[in-house]
Scaffold this active site. Structure first.
Site, mmCIF file in Angstrom:
data_model
loop_
_atom_site.group_PDB
_atom_site.id
_atom_site.type_symbol
_atom_site.label_atom_id
_atom_site.label_comp_id
_atom_site.label_asym_id
_atom_site.label_seq_id
_atom_site.Cartn_x
_atom_site.Cartn_y
_atom_site.Cartn_z
ATOM 1 N N LYS A 175 12.456 32.446 -18.626
ATOM 2 C CA LYS A 175 13.446 33.587 -18.878
ATOM 3 C C LYS A 175 12.667 34.979 -19.490
ATOM 4 O O LYS A 175 13.216 35.890 -18.995
ATOM 5 C CB LYS A 175 14.711 33.200 -19.789
HETATM 6 C C1 PLP Z 1 16.616 28.531 -16.848
HETATM 7 C C2 PLP Z 1 15.566 27.375 -16.493
HETATM 8 C C3 PLP Z 1 15.766 26.674 -15.540
HETATM 9 C C4 PLP Z 1 16.642 27.127 -14.523
HETATM 10 O O1 PLP Z 1 16.702 28.291 -13.762
HETATM 11 P P1 PLP Z 1 17.551 28.869 -12.755
HETATM 12 O O2 PLP Z 1 17.130 30.460 -12.382
HETATM 13 O O3 PLP Z 1 18.948 28.835 -13.607
HETATM 14 O O4 PLP Z 1 17.876 27.966 -11.653
HETATM 15 C C5 PLP Z 1 14.587 25.982 -15.356
HETATM 16 N N1 PLP Z 1 13.813 25.416 -16.320
HETATM 17 C C6 PLP Z 1 13.821 26.242 -17.525
HETATM 18 C C7 PLP Z 1 13.096 25.793 -18.559
HETATM 19 C C8 PLP Z 1 14.718 27.236 -17.701
HETATM 20 O O5 PLP Z 1 14.601 27.822 -18.991
#
Ligand code: PLP
Length: 501
Positions: A113
């Protein structure tokens, strides 16, 4: 480049306005009116550039109402060592023959993120100034763990903004919880909600759609925006690392110019994988997207059958950032795959709200299947994958990445395609989910009765993998936020924080 709503009932917006607004007034998601193309010659030239330069080339295609200087400033503030703990920002590691891992967790909160949330606040502050707006921006976040912390780190003490984060009380890991409850900054609030992620996300959506709250805020010179992956400003920085990964592989001669690769993406809200689809649509040579889910496998079923059905038991798994039954960003894919049929999108999304289920037509489904393969991993398969990749290759993965690795192996068995070079997208540092990772690589006896932090230490001793700075000192930090509310109380909590009762 102008932006419009997937549901067709919002006026066209510049990118600055789209980023400031977050979600369209008609409930839809904002999407660019066209997709810019990047030719192979440019991609080859980008192979000699660093991450920041690559980002500039991609971002200016979409954010063309920002000056190049403004974009460069945003990029330089976000993607720097030591803000990210390595110079490459998003390095690609070769793990096995033909298998590379793209590590997206070198930012301050150790999850992918950060790739978007380190830059979004800078986009937003610039957007406020550019549009002559003087209102305070209130960022409201529903998080399954990683978004919340990454948004808090991104927005903390950014002038002209406030941030309020809601997380499901029992839907995040111990480390994720500590990361949020110890958050620093004078413009931040953190609340636990009694419920799961979907309850939390619905609560935030209800607040966004509450006209009374919106009016009260206007009177007080405040405006909501969203840092959730529904915001275009979250999605667009994610397109960059697909290009960057390919450029790194070109530079290492792991692929020839134009050679197609697969990307395997551990998927929850469908933001990460969708950014990859934009990259492909822009001309990046990608063969298949392998959409990996955990036991909350709504997307697997959808890609297999065309029926999106969220009416099922929600399961709390060892890859909690993917514990999601409504993948919001899928709406953008449906928009693209249905030739921008906003009427259809509205009908499907209404059915989802009313019945919890909708079915797309065969043409749309076939189009999706041309680009996407889908599969899922159980919790045991996830842990088994962590162990076997560590034992074989001495590469330590977190649970989300392991879900992707497992589904990649199913893909190879299923399709026989073991020759296409493949990038597994790694979304979290293994220490962020150290409890599960430890249970995968240690015998039960070895870690019995250990605290989270003793486990981190044992894992570091065993594997030699460095503990990220943001996690190692966490147990020493004072807890600032202990409040818990029911999902029905979220609006009340918000009114109180903003003093608009
Ligand atoms: C948010 C997240 C995901 C999923 O990503 P999306 O964009 O919501 O599909 C997968 N792995 C981790 C560690 C995340 O923080």
């Amino acid at each position: 480049m102008l932006y419009s709503s997937t549901r067709g009932q919002e006026k066209k917006l510049t990118s600055a306005n789209a980023i400031k607004k977050g979600l369209a007034d008609d409930g839809g998601l904002l999407v660019p009116e066209s997709i810019p193309l990047i030719d192979m010659g440019t991609i080859e030239r980008m192979a000699d550039m660093d991450y920041r330069q690559r980002a500039e080339i991609i971002l200016k295609q979409y954010l063309d109402d920002y000056t190049e200087e403004e974009l460069r400033e945003c990029i330089n503030r976000a993607y720097q060592y030591p803000n990210f703990d390595c110079e490459e920002i998003a390095p690609v590691r070769k793990v096995d023959e033909g298998i590379h891992v793209l590590e997206l967790w070198h930012g301050p909160t150790s999850a992918f993120k950060d790739m978007a949330l380190q830059i979004l606040p800078h986009f937003m502050v610039k957007a406020i100034h550019k549009t002559g707006d003087e209102s305070q921006i209130v960022i409201l976040v529903a998080t399954s763990g990683d978004t919340g912390k990454a948004a808090l780190e991104g927005f903390k003490d950014v002038a002209g903004t406030r941030i309020i984060v809601f997380y499901p009380a029992n839907g995040v890991s111990e480390i994720q919880k500590m990361q949020m409850t110890t958050q620093e900054g004078n413009n931040v609030e953190v609340f636990a909600v009694n419920g799961n992620f979907d309850d939390t996300q619905n609560g935030v959506k209800n607040i966004f759609n509450n006209k009374e709250i919106a009016n009260e805020m206007l009177k007080n010179n405040m405006k909501f925006s969203s840092a959730n992956s529904m915001n275009w400003g979250r999605l667009v920085p994610q397109i960059v690392y697909y290009f960057s990964a390919y450029c790194d592989m070109l530079a290492e001669k792991a692929v020839k110019p134009g050679e197609e690769v697969n990307f395997v993406v551990p998927t929850g809200n469908f933001g990460n994988i969708l950014a990859g689809y934009y990259a492909k649509s822009m001309g990046l040579p990608i063969k298949n997207f392998i959409c990996a889910s955990n036991t909350n496998n709504v997307l697997t079923d959808f890609i297999h059958t065309g029926v999106y059905n969220k009416n099922r038991l929600f399961k709390a798994t060892n890859s909690p950032s993917m514990d999601i039954l409504i993948s919001s960003n899928l709406e953008r894919l449906l928009f693209l795959m249905s030739d921008k049929d906003t009427q259809k999108i509205r009908a499907w999304m209404e059915k989802l709200v009313q019945d919890g289920v909708y079915q797309v037509d065969d043409v749309v489904l076939e189009k999706i299947k041309e680009d996407f393969y889908a599969g899922w991993a159980s919790e045991e398969q996830t842990l088994g994958m962590i162990k076997s990749v560590y034992d074989k290759h001495k590469y330590l993965m977190d649970t989300h990445t392991a879900v992707a690795y497992h589904v990649y192996e199913s893909y190879v068995k299923d399709t026989g395609d073991d020759s296409t070079k493949t990038v597994i997208v790694s979304t979290a540092n293994p220490y962020k989910f150290n409890d599960s990772v430890c249970s995968a690589v240690f015998e039960k006896e070895d870690i019995k009765d250990m605290s989270e932090f003793e486990k981190i230490k044992s894992l570091a001793d065993k594997t030699g993998v460095r503990v990220p700075e943001g996690l190692s000192g966490l147990d020493q930090k004072p807890v600032r936020f202990r409040q818990v509310c029911d999902k029905e109380e979220m609006e009340q909590v918000l009114k109180k924080i903003l003093q608009i009762i």
